[in-house]
Enzyme design. Structure first.
Site, PDB file in Angstrom:
ATOM      1  N   THR A 127       0.830  -1.211   0.000  1.00  0.00           N
ATOM      2  CA  THR A 127       0.000   0.000   0.000  1.00  0.00           C
ATOM      3  C   THR A 127       0.866   1.264   0.000  1.00  0.00           C
ATOM      4  OG1 THR A 127      -0.257   0.084   2.415  1.00  0.00           O
ATOM      5  CG2 THR A 127      -1.909  -1.173   1.178  1.00  0.00           C
ATOM      6  N   ASN A 128       2.040   1.194   0.617  1.00  0.00           N
ATOM      7  CA  ASN A 128       2.932   2.363   0.570  1.00  0.00           C
ATOM      8  C   ASN A 128       3.500   2.570  -0.830  1.00  0.00           C
ATOM      9  OD1 ASN A 128       3.385   3.682   3.345  1.00  0.00           O
ATOM     10  ND2 ASN A 128       3.331   1.489   3.784  1.00  0.00           N
ATOM     11  N   MET A 148      10.764  -6.506   4.394  1.00  0.00           N
ATOM     12  CA  MET A 148      10.867  -7.177   5.689  1.00  0.00           C
ATOM     13  C   MET A 148      12.201  -7.883   5.903  1.00  0.00           C
ATOM     14  SD  MET A 148       8.073  -6.148   6.824  1.00  0.00           S
ATOM     15  CE  MET A 148       7.902  -7.014   8.377  1.00  0.00           C
ATOM     16  N   LEU A 191      19.154  -4.973   5.396  1.00  0.00           N
ATOM     17  CA  LEU A 191      20.136  -4.769   4.320  1.00  0.00           C
ATOM     18  C   LEU A 191      21.506  -4.594   4.963  1.00  0.00           C
ATOM     19  CD1 LEU A 191      18.106  -2.261   2.143  1.00  0.00           C
ATOM     20  CD2 LEU A 191      18.734  -4.595   1.485  1.00  0.00           C
ATOM     21  N   ASN A 214      13.315   4.461   4.951  1.00  0.00           N
ATOM     22  CA  ASN A 214      12.393   3.409   5.380  1.00  0.00           C
ATOM     23  C   ASN A 214      11.200   4.057   6.075  1.00  0.00           C
ATOM     24  OD1 ASN A 214      11.533   0.720   6.123  1.00  0.00           O
ATOM     25  ND2 ASN A 214      12.295   1.118   8.192  1.00  0.00           N
ATOM     26  N   HIS A 262       8.455   3.203   9.093  1.00  0.00           N
ATOM     27  CA  HIS A 262       8.311   2.273  10.216  1.00  0.00           C
ATOM     28  C   HIS A 262       7.084   2.672  11.044  1.00  0.00           C
ATOM     29  CE1 HIS A 262       9.639  -0.560  13.283  1.00  0.00           C
ATOM     30  NE2 HIS A 262       9.348   0.364  14.178  1.00  0.00           N
TER      31      HIS A 262
HETATM   32  C1  GRF Z   1       3.954  -0.750   6.830  1.00  0.00           C
HETATM   33  O1  GRF Z   1       3.229  -0.760   8.020  1.00  0.00           O
HETATM   34  C2  GRF Z   1       5.331  -0.209   7.074  1.00  0.00           C
HETATM   35  O2  GRF Z   1       5.381   0.739   8.096  1.00  0.00           O
HETATM   36  C3  GRF Z   1       6.097  -1.425   7.488  1.00  0.00           C
HETATM   37  O3  GRF Z   1       5.568  -2.472   6.696  1.00  0.00           O
HETATM   38  C4  GRF Z   1       4.226  -2.150   6.319  1.00  0.00           C
HETATM   39  C5  GRF Z   1       4.124  -2.254   4.830  1.00  0.00           C
HETATM   40  O4  GRF Z   1       2.837  -2.148   4.355  1.00  0.00           O
HETATM   41  N1  GRF Z   1       7.513  -1.212   7.355  1.00  0.00           N
HETATM   42  P1  GRF Z   1       2.536  -2.098   2.787  1.00  0.00           P
HETATM   43  O5  GRF Z   1       3.124  -3.380   2.163  1.00  0.00           O
HETATM   44  O6  GRF Z   1       3.154  -0.865   2.231  1.00  0.00           O
HETATM   45  O7  GRF Z   1       1.044  -2.099   2.674  1.00  0.00           O
END
Ligand code: GRF
Length: 215
Positions: free
Chosen positions: A23-24, A98, A101, A115, A117
């Site tokens: 989603t990001n 996840m 690196l 990143n 978080h």
């Molecule tokens: C997000 O909550 C981000 O903060 C964390 O992993 C999640 C990724 O979500 N690092 P998406 O795959 O972007 O929906």
């Protein structure tokens, strides 16, 4: 009257690393891609990540780097870094990537890995940040966009945002409340980077000023 030259629009070539839903990544595709930045590569640690379809659907080159295909993490990092360099990426955005690196990867993109978080760092770094925050009993939850260094979620903070949730039912509720913040802050950080507006305080390299560059 002389010829009026319009300034060349330069888009920052960026790569996005993902592992899951994306989603990001979608927020970046919808807000900065084709504007301040061009997503030139999306790399995933997981060949089944739905994030890959989001990028491919927009014509962005995607590639999966499953752990099983490499001798170790360093070999995979090297393969990813080489592909991103080939694609011309100048900023690497971890959007739900996840995996850790290694220093060798970071050295290929000095000062240019960020990143997102789901906590107010330095509280609750690492995996299951929202669960950690719930277990602790906090009432203010948040999101941090930060530069990546050799530690786990320890790099200099670029942007943070918070929300008050006094009695959340569980991690799903908190994550749902944090999503819009993530989707606002990550593209904003990319825009600031692209504009050259992120400045490190020479007296304290942990402090990142986000004011727009003069001139
Ligand atoms: C997000 O909550 C981000 O903060 C964390 O992993 C999640 C990724 O979500 N690092 P998406 O795959 O972007 O929906």
């Amino acid at each position: 009257m002389g010829i009026v030259r319009l300034p060349l629009v330069e888009r920052l070539p960026i790569a996005v690393l993902v592992s899951g839903t994306g989603t990001n990544l979608q927020a970046l595709l919808d807000s900065v891609h084709g504007r301040e930045a061009e997503i030139v590569a999306v790399a995933s640690s997981n060949a089944q990540a739905p994030a890959l379809e989001r990028a491919a659907g927009r014509g962005v080159p995607v590639r999966a780097f499953p752990r099983s295909e490499y001798a170790d993490r360093a070999a995979r990092d090297e393969a990813i870094a080489s592909w991103l360099h080939e694609r011309g990426a100048r900023l690497v955005v971890l959007a739900g990537y996840m995996e850790l690196l290694g220093d060798a990867f970071l050295a290929r993109f000095p000062g240019a890995v960020v990143n997102v978080h789901p906590s107010l760092l330095p509280a609750f770094p690492g995996l299951h940040a929202v669960e950690q925050a719930l277990d602790y009993g906090v009432k203010v939850f948040g999101v941090t966009v930060h530069f990546v260094d050799g530690g786990v979620d320890t790099g200099p903070v670029i942007l943070q945002g918070s929300i008050v949730l006094e009695d959340p039912a569980g991690p799903e509720e908190v994550l749902a409340a944090l999503r819009p913040l993530e989707h606002e802050l990550l593209p904003r950080a990319v825009r600031l980077f692209a504009a050259g507006a992120l400045r490190t305080d020479p007296a304290n390299p942990r402090r990142i000023a986000t004011g727009h560059a003069a001139g």
